[in-house]
Design an enzyme around this catalytic site. Structure first.
Site, PDB file in Angstrom:
ATOM      1  N   ARG A 104       0.801  -1.251  -0.394  1.00 37.56           N
ATOM      2  CA  ARG A 104      -0.459  -0.412   0.619  1.00 37.56           C
ATOM      3  C   ARG A 104       0.761   1.423   0.402  1.00 37.56           C
ATOM      4  NH1 ARG A 104      -4.830   1.177   2.002  1.00 37.56           N
ATOM      5  NH2 ARG A 104      -4.570  -1.562   2.745  1.00 37.56           N
ATOM      6  N   THR A 108      -0.539   7.485  -1.116  1.00 34.42           N
ATOM      7  CA  THR A 108      -1.816   7.621  -1.926  1.00 34.42           C
ATOM      8  C   THR A 108      -2.640   6.716  -1.689  1.00 34.42           C
ATOM      9  OG1 THR A 108      -1.418   5.833  -3.678  1.00 34.42           O
ATOM     10  CG2 THR A 108      -0.775   7.982  -4.357  1.00 34.42           C
ATOM     11  N   ASP A 200      -0.928  -8.799  13.729  1.00 33.18           N
ATOM     12  CA  ASP A 200      -0.377  -8.710  11.858  1.00 33.18           C
ATOM     13  C   ASP A 200       0.344 -10.215  11.738  1.00 33.18           C
ATOM     14  OD1 ASP A 200       1.408  -8.361  10.250  1.00 33.18           O
ATOM     15  OD2 ASP A 200       1.977  -6.643  10.350  1.00 33.18           O
ATOM     16  N   ASP A 203       3.875 -10.311  10.411  1.00 36.46           N
ATOM     17  CA  ASP A 203       4.703 -10.360  11.471  1.00 36.46           C
ATOM     18  C   ASP A 203       5.090 -12.101  12.130  1.00 36.46           C
ATOM     19  OD1 ASP A 203       6.346  -8.162  10.709  1.00 36.46           O
ATOM     20  OD2 ASP A 203       5.169  -7.217  12.221  1.00 36.46           O
TER      21      ASP A 203
HETATM   22  N1  URA Z   1      -3.097  -7.484   7.506  1.00 32.78           N
HETATM   23  C1  URA Z   1      -2.818  -8.079   9.527  1.00 32.78           C
HETATM   24  O1  URA Z   1      -2.126  -8.934   8.907  1.00 32.78           O
HETATM   25  N2  URA Z   1      -3.684  -8.137   9.942  1.00 32.78           N
HETATM   26  C2  URA Z   1      -4.741  -7.425   9.982  1.00 32.78           C
HETATM   27  O2  URA Z   1      -4.962  -7.405  11.394  1.00 32.78           O
HETATM   28  C3  URA Z   1      -4.459  -6.580   8.400  1.00 32.78           C
HETATM   29  C4  URA Z   1      -4.175  -7.015   7.984  1.00 32.78           C
END
Ligand code: URA
Length: 209
Positions: A104, A108, A200, A203
Site C-alpha cells: 500500500r 496515496t 499482524d 509478523d
Molecule cells: N493484516 C494483518 O496482518 N492483520 C490485520 O489485522 C489486517 C491486515
C-alpha cells in the site's frame, strides 16, 4: 451475506481461536495457519466437478468418481498468504502456484503491485487466492484485477479472518468472487488492523516482530 462462506467446522473454529491467542508463538502459528488452510481448502473445492469412471477392484468393476477436467492454481498474496499454500497444496498436489506481491503506497493509500509470477496457463485454471487477513480489501481487489487481466475466470478468495469492510470492497469491485473465511470480525481499527483479529499475520508467521 452473498457469496461469503463462513467455515463453521469445529476444527477450523478451534484453530482460529489458537491463532488469535497472543501467547501462540511463530512455530505453532505457522503450523496452525497451514492446518486451517488445508481444512478451508476442503470446503473451497467442494464444487469441483466429478465424472464417473470404471475401476477394477480385487472383486469386481466399480463405477466410481474422479475429479474431472478442471485444473486449479493457488495464488498467495505476499507475504502472509504464503503460509496457507502448504496446507492447500497437500489437498491438491497437482495445483500450480502463482505469487502476487502488493504494497500500500503510504501517500496515496493505493495498492501497488511489486511482483507477479503466474502459471502460464492461468486462464485455464480455477484460482484460489490465499491471504490470512482480508482487511481493507485493497490488495485482494488488486490481485483479482491482475488475475482477470491474465484471463482467469473462476476466482475464489480464501482468508482465515475478514471483516465487513473487506468483504464489501471485494464484492463492490467483483461480486462474482466467492469469499471463503473462518470468521467475519467486527471492524477495522484506525491502523487498518482487523479487531479483534489476530494482529499482524505476516509478523506472527515469520517471527519478524
Ligand atoms: N493484516 C494483518 O496482518 N492483520 C490485520 O489485522 C489486517 C491486515
Amino acid at each position: 451475506m452473498n457469496n461469503v462462506t463462513i467455515i463453521e467446522h469445529p476444527l477450523v473454529q478451534h484453530k482460529i481461536s489458537l491463532l488469535r491467542d497472543i501467547n501462540t508463538g511463530s512455530k505453532e502459528f505457522r503450523e496452525l495457519v497451514s492446518e486451517t488452510a488445508m481444512l478451508m481448502c476442503y470446503e473451497a473445492t467442494r464444487d469441483l466437478p466429478l465424472k464417473t469412471v470404471e475401476v477394477q477392484t480385487p472383486l469386481a468393476i466399480a463405477k466410481t468418481k474422479v475429479i474431472s477436467g478442471r485444473k486449479l492454481a493457488f495464488v498467495p498474496i505476499l507475504r502472509a498468504g504464503l503460509g496457507m499454500v502448504d496446507g492447500a497444496v497437500q489437498l491438491v498436489p497437482a495445483a500450480k502456484i502463482g505469487h502476487v506481491g502488493i504494497f500500500r503506497d503510504p501517500e496515496t493509500k493505493n495498492a501497488v503491485q511489486y511482483y507477479c509470477k503466474l502459471p502460464f496457463d492461468i486462464a485455464e485454471r480455477d484460482v484460489i487466492i490465499t491471504d490470512i487477513m482480508l482487511a481493507t480489501g485493497g490488495t485482494a481487489v488488486k490481485t483479482i484485477e491482475i488475475l482477470k487481466n491474465a484471463g482467469a475466470k473462476n476466482i475464489k478468495m480464501m482468508c482465515i479472518i475478514t471483516c465487513p469492510e473487506g468483504i464489501e470492497a471485494v464484492h463492490k469491485a467483483y461480486p462474482d468472487v466467492e469469499i471463503y473465511c473462518g470468521a467475519v470480525d467486527e471492524k477495522l481499527d484506525e491502523k487498518l488492523y482487523i479487531v479483534p483479529g489476530m494482529g499482524d499475520a505476516g509478523d506472527r508467521i515469520f517471527g519478524t516482530k
